[in-house]
Design a protein around this motif. Structure first.
Motif, mmCIF file in Angstrom:
data_model
loop_
_atom_site.group_PDB
_atom_site.id
_atom_site.type_symbol
_atom_site.label_atom_id
_atom_site.label_comp_id
_atom_site.label_asym_id
_atom_site.label_seq_id
_atom_site.Cartn_x
_atom_site.Cartn_y
_atom_site.Cartn_z
ATOM 1 N N ILE A 1 4.408 0.240 8.972
ATOM 2 C CA ILE A 1 4.237 -0.499 10.227
ATOM 3 C C ILE A 1 2.830 -0.355 10.819
ATOM 4 O O ILE A 1 2.226 -1.364 11.213
ATOM 5 N N PRO A 2 2.243 0.865 10.890
ATOM 6 C CA PRO A 2 0.870 0.949 11.428
ATOM 7 C C PRO A 2 -0.139 0.138 10.619
ATOM 8 O O PRO A 2 -1.019 -0.517 11.193
ATOM 9 N N ILE A 3 -0.014 0.164 9.282
ATOM 10 C CA ILE A 3 -0.931 -0.599 8.434
ATOM 11 C C ILE A 3 -0.709 -2.089 8.654
ATOM 12 O O ILE A 3 -1.663 -2.867 8.760
ATOM 13 N N THR A 4 0.557 -2.479 8.738
ATOM 14 C CA THR A 4 0.875 -3.888 8.990
ATOM 15 C C THR A 4 0.314 -4.346 10.329
ATOM 16 O O THR A 4 -0.221 -5.444 10.449
ATOM 17 N N LEU A 5 0.403 -3.481 11.340
ATOM 18 C CA LEU A 5 -0.121 -3.833 12.661
ATOM 19 C C LEU A 5 -1.628 -4.049 12.630
ATOM 20 O O LEU A 5 -2.146 -4.962 13.273
ATOM 21 N N VAL A 6 -2.342 -3.198 11.856
ATOM 22 C CA VAL A 6 -3.791 -3.387 11.709
ATOM 23 C C VAL A 6 -4.081 -4.748 11.110
ATOM 24 O O VAL A 6 -4.934 -5.511 11.598
ATOM 25 N N ARG A 7 -3.355 -5.086 10.036
ATOM 26 C CA ARG A 7 -3.582 -6.366 9.361
ATOM 27 C C ARG A 7 -3.125 -7.539 10.234
ATOM 28 O O ARG A 7 -3.750 -8.598 10.218
ATOM 29 N N VAL A 8 -2.031 -7.341 10.994
ATOM 30 C CA VAL A 8 -1.547 -8.415 11.869
ATOM 31 C C VAL A 8 -2.566 -8.710 12.962
ATOM 32 O O VAL A 8 -2.875 -9.874 13.250
ATOM 33 N N VAL A 9 -3.078 -7.640 13.587
ATOM 34 C CA VAL A 9 -4.104 -7.822 14.620
ATOM 35 C C VAL A 9 -5.312 -8.539 14.037
ATOM 36 O O VAL A 9 -5.870 -9.466 14.629
ATOM 37 N N SER A 10 -5.705 -8.101 12.829
ATOM 38 C CA SER A 10 -6.843 -8.741 12.150
ATOM 39 C C SER A 10 -6.557 -10.217 11.893
ATOM 40 O O SER A 10 -7.417 -11.079 12.094
ATOM 41 N N SER A 11 -5.339 -10.505 11.421
ATOM 42 C CA SER A 11 -4.968 -11.892 11.145
ATOM 43 C C SER A 11 -4.822 -12.714 12.423
ATOM 44 O O SER A 11 -5.171 -13.889 12.458
ATOM 45 N N LEU B 1 0.823 -1.201 0.000
ATOM 46 C CA LEU B 1 0.000 0.000 0.000
ATOM 47 C C LEU B 1 0.866 1.264 0.000
ATOM 48 O O LEU B 1 0.587 2.215 -0.740
ATOM 49 N N ILE B 2 1.921 1.263 0.825
ATOM 50 C CA ILE B 2 2.806 2.426 0.869
ATOM 51 C C ILE B 2 3.589 2.554 -0.444
ATOM 52 O O ILE B 2 3.823 3.666 -0.928
ATOM 53 N N GLY C 1 2.439 -3.577 -5.639
ATOM 54 C CA GLY C 1 2.221 -2.221 -5.148
ATOM 55 C C GLY C 1 2.653 -1.170 -6.151
ATOM 56 O O GLY C 1 1.995 -0.136 -6.315
ATOM 57 N N ASN C 2 3.751 -1.441 -6.858
ATOM 58 C CA ASN C 2 4.212 -0.507 -7.893
ATOM 59 C C ASN C 2 3.227 -0.436 -9.058
ATOM 60 O O ASN C 2 2.908 0.649 -9.558
ATOM 61 N N LEU C 3 2.747 -1.588 -9.503
ATOM 62 C CA LEU C 3 1.758 -1.608 -10.584
ATOM 63 C C LEU C 3 0.482 -0.891 -10.169
ATOM 64 O O LEU C 3 -0.132 -0.170 -10.964
ATOM 65 N N TRP C 4 0.092 -1.067 -8.937
ATOM 66 C CA TRP C 4 -1.090 -0.420 -8.392
ATOM 67 C C TRP C 4 -0.920 1.100 -8.412
ATOM 68 O O TRP C 4 -1.806 1.833 -8.852
ATOM 69 N N GLY C 5 0.231 1.588 -7.909
ATOM 70 C CA GLY C 5 0.491 3.028 -7.878
ATOM 71 C C GLY C 5 0.579 3.644 -9.256
ATOM 72 O O GLY C 5 0.249 4.822 -9.456
ATOM 73 N N ASN C 6 1.014 2.846 -10.244
ATOM 74 C CA ASN C 6 1.068 3.313 -11.639
ATOM 75 C C ASN C 6 -0.272 3.163 -12.354
ATOM 76 O O ASN C 6 -0.366 3.404 -13.557
ATOM 77 N N LYS C 7 -1.296 2.725 -11.610
ATOM 78 C CA LYS C 7 -2.668 2.563 -12.127
ATOM 79 C C LYS C 7 -2.741 1.519 -13.245
ATOM 80 O O LYS C 7 -3.558 1.627 -14.161
ATOM 81 N N LYS C 8 -1.878 0.506 -13.150
ATOM 82 C CA LYS C 8 -1.923 -0.625 -14.073
ATOM 83 C C LYS C 8 -2.910 -1.658 -13.523
ATOM 84 O O LYS C 8 -2.558 -2.776 -13.152
ATOM 85 N N TYR C 9 -4.167 -1.237 -13.473
ATOM 86 C CA TYR C 9 -5.179 -2.040 -12.787
ATOM 87 C C TYR C 9 -5.439 -3.370 -13.487
ATOM 88 O O TYR C 9 -5.708 -4.383 -12.848
ATOM 89 N N PHE C 10 -5.358 -3.362 -14.796
ATOM 90 C CA PHE C 10 -5.593 -4.604 -15.533
ATOM 91 C C PHE C 10 -4.536 -5.647 -15.175
ATOM 92 O O PHE C 10 -4.851 -6.815 -14.926
ATOM 93 N N LEU C 11 -3.263 -5.227 -15.129
ATOM 94 C CA LEU C 11 -2.175 -6.157 -14.834
ATOM 95 C C LEU C 11 -2.254 -6.671 -13.404
ATOM 96 O O LEU C 11 -2.015 -7.854 -13.142
ATOM 97 N N VAL C 12 -2.602 -5.779 -12.455
ATOM 98 C CA VAL C 12 -2.753 -6.200 -11.062
ATOM 99 C C VAL C 12 -3.863 -7.237 -10.943
ATOM 100 O O VAL C 12 -3.701 -8.297 -10.330
ATOM 101 N N SER C 13 -5.009 -6.942 -11.551
ATOM 102 C CA SER C 13 -6.163 -7.837 -11.460
ATOM 103 C C SER C 13 -5.903 -9.151 -12.185
ATOM 104 O O SER C 13 -6.308 -10.224 -11.712
#
Length: 511
Positions: free
Chosen positions: A223-233, A61-62, A139-151
């Protein structure tokens, strides 16, 4: 407008295909291995997802945010440096986790009560290294808006997993346990998808650069985003341990407790997360644009996009809620040949709204650089979830999971919106829109229930469900039109677009 809708369409289409494939894969797996083995697979896989979260949650995401900002600044060195640092951090973390668990694998006996769970986890471990590569480049493809390739890469991963699982279970099930074969198929799909993403990255003229300056900023933001996902997991394996113990304390056997947990988590919850496919596509579309808008300090654009995202969540949620509420039992029988999963689905259908809202509001906070606030909000919800499981299981049985998830995601959604209101000095609590959506959903609920009871007298379950879902959705959309929820202003994404649409309507009136 066209770019946003095009991206949303691409992401939603592939997400629906991927989720449908995964959904049917889960149906196939649950029918073939049974509720008890599905419960074992679910427990071991939930622990594995905690480890996966460490390397593939916050970083991509970052990377996408920094890539969007780098494109705005036209700074390729920043883009390539961020990707390189993400790869190094991810691979090193994955290797450390793998080595630690292989060396101290005997300690897993204190976590799992079934030895099969330990074997499954050890089979899955090597995928962490390949997932670290996949997530960073994605994440790089996502940031470059290469949505087709990501999907496309996500769809291919799910397709390969399905194909290999079917082949292994069909050919090798006489020699190995089925849950082990399903785990090996997952490993193969991760390896192949990682190779595909590397090829895509290189083919798009992407390179690597000196990562020295980017390690600290990347870790600080991720790290904060990872912590959210870690707690969730972490919640899932923790719940998978607590619920069976609590169920056995009120009279269930170990086999019955595992079966109930397998039905709830392996059958019911995947259906509840179907609407989040569209919401996930919206989040992926909106984050790079919000990041660019934040960098440019275009607050009007930010507010407009967040308002649209929240309305979209409410609208999508109430397409599904009345259908699940009215048709839960026959849906459970049709997909899983299990009426109990359908009962759980009807009972838990209201969870769709907080599932969707918490997802999109967390994404908005992340885009606004409020990752720490999002983590605190989710942590509060997580505490409520654990307390619900501990104190309500004796009363509601396995359905305490529904109450807990409702408190967890509902509180997180409300706190996230409060934070957005405070940050942007805007009221994103659209009570009027929510109330009208609830009112519109009643027509879908009533017509679906009535029509199913009539058609079930002379029509098979499949065609009955198909007709009822289509008719119910049409009634909901018509009610939205009557109540003024579903019109051109719903798709408004900026003040400029709104002015253009108004001008177009004025010209049409003159004509």
């Amino acid at each position: 407008m066209k770019k946003i809708l095009k991206a949303l369409t691409i992401l939603a289409s592939f997400s629906i295909l991927t989720r449908m494939l995964g959904f049917f894969f889960r149906i196939f797996l649950s029918r073939l291995i049974g509720p008890e083995e599905l419960g074992v697979y679910q427990i071991s896989f939930s622990v594995f997802m905690v480890l996966e979260t460490f390397i593939s949650s916050g970083i991509p995401l970052i990377v996408s945010k920094q890539t969007a900002i780098a494109n705005t600044k036209k700074d390729k060195k920043l883009e390539f440096g961020v990707v390189t640092s993400a790869l190094i951090i991810g691979i090193i973390t994955a290797i450390i986790i793998c080595l630690t668990l292989f060396i101290f694998k005997n300690l897993l006996n204190y976590i799992f009560t079934d030895s099969r769970c330990i074997t499954i986890l050890l089979i899955l471990l090597p995928t962490l290294i390949f997932s670290s590569v996949y997530s960073s480049l994605r994440g790089n493809l996502w940031g470059n808006k290469k949505y087709f390739l990501v999907s496309f890469s996500e769809f291919i991963e799910q397709l390969i997993r399905t194909i290999f699982t079917i082949l292994f279970l069909g050919i090798l099930s006489f020699a190995f346990e089925k849950v082990f074969l399903a785990s090996i198929a997952y490993v193969i799909s991760c390896v192949i998808s990682s190779i595909i993403v590397v090829i895509i990255y290189i083919k798009n003229d992407k390179k690597f650069a000196n990562p020295k300056k980017h390690f600290k900023p990347l870790l600080k933001s991720s790290i904060p985003i990872t912590l959210v996902r870690v707690v969730s997991s972490l919640l899932m394996p923790l719940i998978s341990i607590i619920i069976p113990i609590k169920l056995m304390s009120i009279g269930y056997t170990n086999s019955q407790a595992l079966s109930l947990f397998g039905i709830a988590m392996g059958m019911t919850f995947p259906l509840l997360y179907v609407p989040s496919t569209l919401i996930g596509a919206l989040s992926m579309t909106i984050i790079p644009d919000l990041s660019s808008a934040v960098y440019s300090q275009d607050y009007k654009e930010i507010k407009t996009r967040i308002n649209f995202a929240i309305k979209f969540c409410i609208f999508i949620s109430f397409i599904f809620i009345p259908l699940y509420l009215a048709l839960g039992a026959p849906i459970g029988i049709f997909f899983y040949d299990n009426a109990q999963s359908g009962y759980f689905l009807s009972y838990a259908s209201i969870l769709i709204l907080p599932i969707c809202l918490s997802g999109v509001t967390t994404s908005c906070l992340n885009a606004l650089n409020l990752e720490v606030k999002g983590f605190i909000n989710y942590l509060i919800g997580a505490v409520l979830l654990i307390l619900s499981i501990l104190f309500l299981t004796n009363i509601f049985g396995v359905l305490s999971l529904v109450w807990g998830m409702g408190l967890c995601l509902g509180s997180a959604s409300i706190l996230n919106i409060v934070m957005l209101n405070k940050k942007l000095k805007e009221n994103f609590f659209n009570i009027k829109y929510l109330s009208k959506s609830i009112l519109a959903s009643f027509s879908s609920l009533l017509i679906s229930k009535w029509l199913y009871n009539i058609l079930s007298l002379f029509m098979s379950n499949f065609f009955n469900l198909a007709i009822c879902c289509i008719v119910g959705s049409i009634f909901y959309l018509c009610s939205c039109l009557v109540l003024g929820l579903f019109n051109y202003s719903f798709f408004e994404l900026s003040g400029i677009i709104k002015d253009k649409i108004k001008t177009m309507f004025k010209k049409n009136k003159k004509v």
